[in-house]
Each structure stands twice: as C-alpha cells, then as structure tokens.
Write an enzyme that holds these catalytic residues in place. Structure first.
Site, PDB file in Angstrom:
ATOM      1  N   GLY A 373      -5.748   0.697   0.572  1.00  0.00           N
ATOM      2  CA  GLY A 373      -4.965  -0.002  -0.456  1.00  0.00           C
ATOM      3  C   GLY A 373      -6.128  -0.592  -1.445  1.00  0.00           C
ATOM      4  N   SER A 375      -8.416  -2.957  -3.484  1.00  0.00           N
ATOM      5  CA  SER A 375      -9.335  -4.306  -3.176  1.00  0.00           C
ATOM      6  C   SER A 375      -8.422  -5.531  -3.532  1.00  0.00           C
ATOM      7  CB  SER A 375     -10.612  -4.379  -4.284  1.00  0.00           C
ATOM      8  OG  SER A 375     -11.236  -5.379  -3.974  1.00  0.00           O
ATOM      9  N   GLY A 376      -8.432  -6.382  -2.316  1.00  0.00           N
ATOM     10  CA  GLY A 376      -7.741  -7.795  -2.386  1.00  0.00           C
ATOM     11  C   GLY A 376      -6.279  -7.358  -1.903  1.00  0.00           C
ATOM     12  N   GLY A 377      -6.000  -6.253  -1.508  1.00  0.00           N
ATOM     13  CA  GLY A 377      -4.527  -5.837  -0.980  1.00  0.00           C
ATOM     14  C   GLY A 377      -4.252  -6.430   0.339  1.00  0.00           C
ATOM     15  N   GLY A 378      -5.064  -7.094   0.821  1.00  0.00           N
ATOM     16  CA  GLY A 378      -4.917  -7.499   2.483  1.00  0.00           C
ATOM     17  C   GLY A 378      -5.328  -6.767   3.647  1.00  0.00           C
ATOM     18  N   LYS A 379      -5.985  -5.703   3.392  1.00  0.00           N
ATOM     19  CA  LYS A 379      -6.760  -4.937   4.483  1.00  0.00           C
ATOM     20  C   LYS A 379      -7.618  -5.911   5.360  1.00  0.00           C
ATOM     21  CE  LYS A 379      -8.742  -2.026   1.770  1.00  0.00           C
ATOM     22  NZ  LYS A 379      -8.553  -2.729   0.467  1.00  0.00           N
ATOM     23  N   GLU A 502     -15.141   0.024   7.718  1.00  0.00           N
ATOM     24  CA  GLU A 502     -15.872   1.266   7.956  1.00  0.00           C
ATOM     25  C   GLU A 502     -17.313   0.937   7.778  1.00  0.00           C
ATOM     26  OE1 GLU A 502     -15.790   5.779   5.837  1.00  0.00           O
ATOM     27  OE2 GLU A 502     -13.917   4.554   6.403  1.00  0.00           O
TER      28      GLU A 502
END
Length: 593
Positions: A373, A375-379, A502
């Site tokens: 997702g 960047s900043g999408g909650g991963k 990762e």
C-alpha cells in the site's frame, strides 16, 4: 512546591537517614550558639578584672580551651552530617532515576511517538540534579541554619527585645520578595528548558546519524541551529538573572537597613548601661550568626527554585498514565500452529486521523501474507496492533482464535518475533544482541542461530568473535551484517509468528541474497506478516493484501492479483518501466525497484 513534595514521595527508606541528619543538625546548631556565650563571659570577666586589677587568667585560658573543644566537636559532627547528607542525596538520585525509568517502560508506545528523546532524558537529568542538590543543601545546612536563627532570636528577645524585633522583620520581608520572585523565575526557567530540550534532542540525533550529516555537508547548518537555540537561552538567562539579582538587591538593602538599626541600638544600649559590654558582644555575635544563614538564603532560594521548576517536568512524566496491563483472568496464548485474524479493525492515532478503516484479513497458520500500500497507508500500524503496541478503536485481532486483548501481553509478545527494516541493535557485543530475545541462551544456541542467519562466517572473522563490541546501534557493522544479527536474534527467540518489515530493501544485491537466504530459513514453518518494500521478495508469498486509504482494496495470491489491474498489478508494470515517473510512483508505495 506540591510537585517537589510529590517528588520526595517517590523515594523510600530514606526517613531514618534524614532523621539522623536532623538530629546532628540540632547538635550543630547548639554548638554554633555556644561560642557567643563564651565570648560574653570572657568579655565580662576581662572588663570586671580590669576594674579591680585582678584578671583571672586561668579562668580565661579554660574558656579558650572550651572554645577549641566546641569547635573540634562541631567540625567532626558537621562532617559526619555532610557525609550522610551526600549519601542521602545519592540514594535519592538512584531511587528517582530507577523509578523514572521503571515508569517509562510502562508507558504506551504513543507516548514515545510524540515525545522528543532529548526531552525525556533531560527531564530526568534536570530533576535529579537539581532536586538532589537541593536535598544536599537542605540536609547539610538548612535545618541547622533555621535552628540557629530561631534560637538566636529567642536569646535576643531575652536580652534586648528591640534587637529581636528588628531581626524578626527580615523574615516577612524575605518571604515576600522570594514569593514574588519565584513565580516569574520559574516561567523563565520553563522557556529555557524548552529550547534546551530541542537543542539537545537534535544534538543526540546528529551524533547518532553523523554519517548522514557529513554526507549532505550539513555540519554548519546543524551547528547554526544548535547555536541559535543556545543563544535564545542566553537571552532568556539574561532576563532571568537580571530580574533575580534585582530582587536579591532588595533583600540586600533590607538586610543593610536592619543591620544599621540593630548595631545603632546595641551601641546606644551599651553606652547607656542598659546592657553590659559582654551582652553587647553576645548580641553582636548572634547577629553575625544569623547573618550567615540570611546571606545563604539567596543560594537556598536559587536551589529551591531550580528544584521546584524542574521537578514539574519530572512529575508530569510520572503522571502519564501507564499502559494498562491487567493480566488478571487473561489466558496464556498458545500460538503454535496458530492463524492470525484481523476482523473489522479500525484505528486512529492521537491526532484523530483515521489510519485503518474496517480492516479484515486472515493469515493461515504457517502461511505468508504481504501488505502492499501507499506510504502512510497503515501497513506498520497493522503490525503494531498485532504486537499490542496499540489497541484497535474497534474490531479485534485474534491469534489461534483468541482475541489478543483477552490474552496476557507477555504471551502475545513472546509469540511474535520481529525483523525490521532498521535492524535496531544496541551497543554492546554481538552475543548480547543475538541473545536479546532469549537472555539465558547458551553459547551453542547463539552460535546455531548465527549460522542459520548466515552471520557466523563474518562473526568468526572478528578477533573477539561473538564478544566483539558493535558500537551504538551497530555502527561498526555493515547493513547486511546488522540485518543478519537481527535475523539471528529472531531465530533464537523462536516465536511461531514472524513480523517482517522487509529487511532487504536497502541492501546491495550481494548482501540482499545472503540476507534473503537467512530470511527464507527464518520464515520456514512460521506464520508470517510481511510489510512489502520489494515486489521480487513477495512474489512467492501465499497471500497479498493491498491497502488503499486505510481500507482493504484487494486480497489474493500474487498470481491472482497480477491479473486484476489493481494496485499490485500496477506496481508490477511500474517496476518493469524505467522512467523516472515510474520510480517516483513506486516510492509512493515504499517500494524499491
């Protein structure tokens, strides 16, 4: 003052020591008052003897010897009290520091997300330093000085009530000026502390990332920022010091006027015969006895103001609500061969901005799931929720069918091993870092983990091998070496669930191949959550979940999602392209080419 009193409440087992110091202070105060009486007796004896031409020299020598004995005893007691006061302050430093550290370790992750590291450290240093200095002064000097003042005033009242009244006037004058000074002084101190926290926080960041600073040629820019903060502190200190010394000058004027009245009255009373010459000498000596404590009052006020101002920061940190970890009635999680399930999970940070909105997916036991997702999408938030660093606003996270909120926090975190993009090593030895997840690990276990992580070969090349010091954050190791140490640490912990931010995205191709081989060995047989940064490394996962604006966009295998035209398929196309625009788009998804 309330914060300072509360601060003393954080210490334990010091009352007996303080009581002994208080008793010695009483003895010291009484001994300090003995010489003026001896001087009175000597003076009256000499004056009387001169009148009759029969001075008792033996008696006078005896009084001198008495003065010597009093002085020697007072010196011994004063130094014993001083040692005890120093030890009391150091024990208080230890207890306050340990209590602060203990409390910090219980605070939720969100506290550290918003606080500057330098401020957290400076808050401890300021409070401990200033409070212990105040305590030392209080224990070693203040009680003795207060008793000296009170007893001296009582004696003055007996011999000459006007002198006692004049000296007594100093107390309300000093209290008024001090009360007026204190509030404004502490406001100045708070402003200074703010600039100091920012400057020292940045200083710590620069020192820990010196290679970055030098590579961008930013030394002078960082120095200017640091100098600017301290220049502001100098300006505030000038205002603070000017104000404080103006008030201190008022105290000095009051003291001078009172002393002029006192000495004038004493001389007139002695000349008129109201008091004897010996009594005048006694009263002058007592005035001098009070003069010392009155002059020291400025130093005491300064110590008190610093302690009071900086104890507020400490008290504020101690007032932060700790992470609620009530293990009563909770179950010990058995995560072996367990699935991980997110069901309807929503989450917002303190700024109320929603990061996750009704997230649902399942990682089957022993399978690998990758999150993709923007960047900043909650991963990373998803991995933090799994590790119980945060709690969902709604929905639940289950491991093996058990809601992790109903399981003990210790069992949840024991079940999860982590390898992050930043290896996050500590200063110390390679051995200590590998064994961090299992402190009691044997040498054989540590060596086996290093071999499985492809780390043994480079460790064996060091002179001290596993006892090699790696420096702060592993600065003496290469990126690939640090990652392999982190993988060995996770292998040794042997958690059945693996969170993998990762670890190969920032490595060169040779290091990536070695680290990836170690990661494959680490992932084998575990339930794995991967935060994807490189498409090539997630091509063989079992499931990919794509996120768009905090919501699940697609769920499927790499082969399935490659055909849908969604986020994953678009990223595959971008990776194949060589344009700058394509690379920029990949970067928006935290993806390396």
């Amino acid at each position: 003052m309330q914060d300072l009193v509360r601060l003393f409440g954080y210490t334990h087992g010091l009352k007996r020591t303080f009581g002994v110091i208080a008793l010695l202070s009483v003895v010291t105060a009484l001994l300090n008052l003995a010489p003026p009486f001896v001087m009175k007796i000597v003076t009256d004896t000499i004056v009387a003897g001169l009148g009759t031409h029969a001075v008792n020299y033996t008696y006078i020598v005896g009084l001198v010897v008495m003065l010597l004995v009093i002085s020697l005893v007072g010196t011994v007691i004063d130094n014993i009290s001083g040692v005890m006061g120093d030890m009391l302050a150091e024990r208080m430093r230890k207890q306050l520091s340990t209590r602060y550290y203990e409390h910090l370790l219980t605070l939720p992750q969100k506290y550290f997300d918003t606080e500057i590291t330098g401020k957290i450290i400076n808050r401890l240093n300021r409070a401990i330093s200033d409070v212990t200095q105040f305590l030392q002064f209080f224990a070693n000097n203040l009680l003795s000085m207060l008793l000296t003042v009170l007893i001296s005033l009582g004696i003055m009242l007996w011999y000459s009530w006007p002198i006692a009244v004049f000296m007594l006037l100093l107390i309300p004058i000093f209290v008024y000026i001090t009360a007026k000074t204190s509030v404004k002084w502490q406001k100045y101190e708070k402003r200074k502390n703010k600039h100091y926290d920012i400057a020292s926080g940045r200083f710590g960041e620069v020192v820990s990332q010196m290679r970055l600073v030098k590579s961008f040629g930013s030394e002078q820019r960082e120095l200017r920022g640091f100098d600017t903060r301290f220049a502001k502190m100098v300006g505030i200190t000038k205002q603070q010091s000017t104000y404080w010394h103006e008030m201190n000058a008022l105290r000095g004027v009051a003291l001078s006027v009172i002393y002029a009245l006192v000495f004038g009255t004493l001389f007139l009373q002695a000349a008129s015969g109201t008091i004897t010459i010996g009594e005048m000498v006694l009263l002058i000596a007592l005035v001098q006895q009070i003069s010392g404590p009155m002059q020291s009052m400025s130093f005491f006020i300064d110590r008190y103001q610093r302690a009071a101002a900086n104890s507020k920061d400490y008290a504020e940190a101690m007032a932060e609500q700790p992470e609620v970890v009530d293990e009563t009635g909770k179950v010990a999680l058995d995560a072996q061969h367990a699935s991980v399930q997110f069901n309807g999970v929503s989450f917002s940070y303190a700024d109320k901005k929603q990061v996750l909105d009704n997230i649902s997916f399942t990682i089957e036991a022993g399978k690998k799931l990758a999150l993709v997702g923007e960047s900043g999408g909650g991963k990373s938030t998803i991995s933090n929720l799994l590790m119980q660093l945060y709690r969902p606003d709604s929905g639940y996270v289950r491991i093996g069918g058990v809601d992790i909120q109903t399981a003990t926090q210790a069992s949840v975190r024991a079940a999860i091993a982590t390898v992050f993009q930043d290896a996050s090593l500590f200063s110390g030895t390679i051995r200590e870092n590998i064994a961090y997840g299992k402190p009691g690990a044997s040498d054989d276990e540590i060596e086996s983990a290093a071999k499985a992580a492809n780390a043994y070969e480079f460790i064996a090349e060091f002179d001290k091998q596993f006892d090699t010091e790696i420096g702060e954050r592993g600065i003496k190791l290469s990126g690939g070496q640090k990652q392999r140490i982190a993988i060995a640490r996770a292998l040794l912990k042997d958690g059945p669930i693996l969170v993998l931010d990762e670890a190969t995205s920032s490595l060169d191709s040779r290091s990536e191949a070695v680290v990836q081989d170690a990661l494959d060995r680490l992932m084998h047989g575990r339930t794995v959550l991967i935060i994807a940064h490189r498409l090539s490394t997630i091509a063989h996962v079992d499931t990919i979940v794509t996120l768009r604006k905090g919501r699940v966009d697609e769920i499927g295998s790499p082969r399935e999602l490659a055909k849908t035209g969604g986020i994953y398929a678009q990223l595959l196309e971008l990776q194949a392209a060589t344009t700058d625009k394509a690379q920029e788009k990949l970067a928006e998804f935290d993806m390396a080419a």
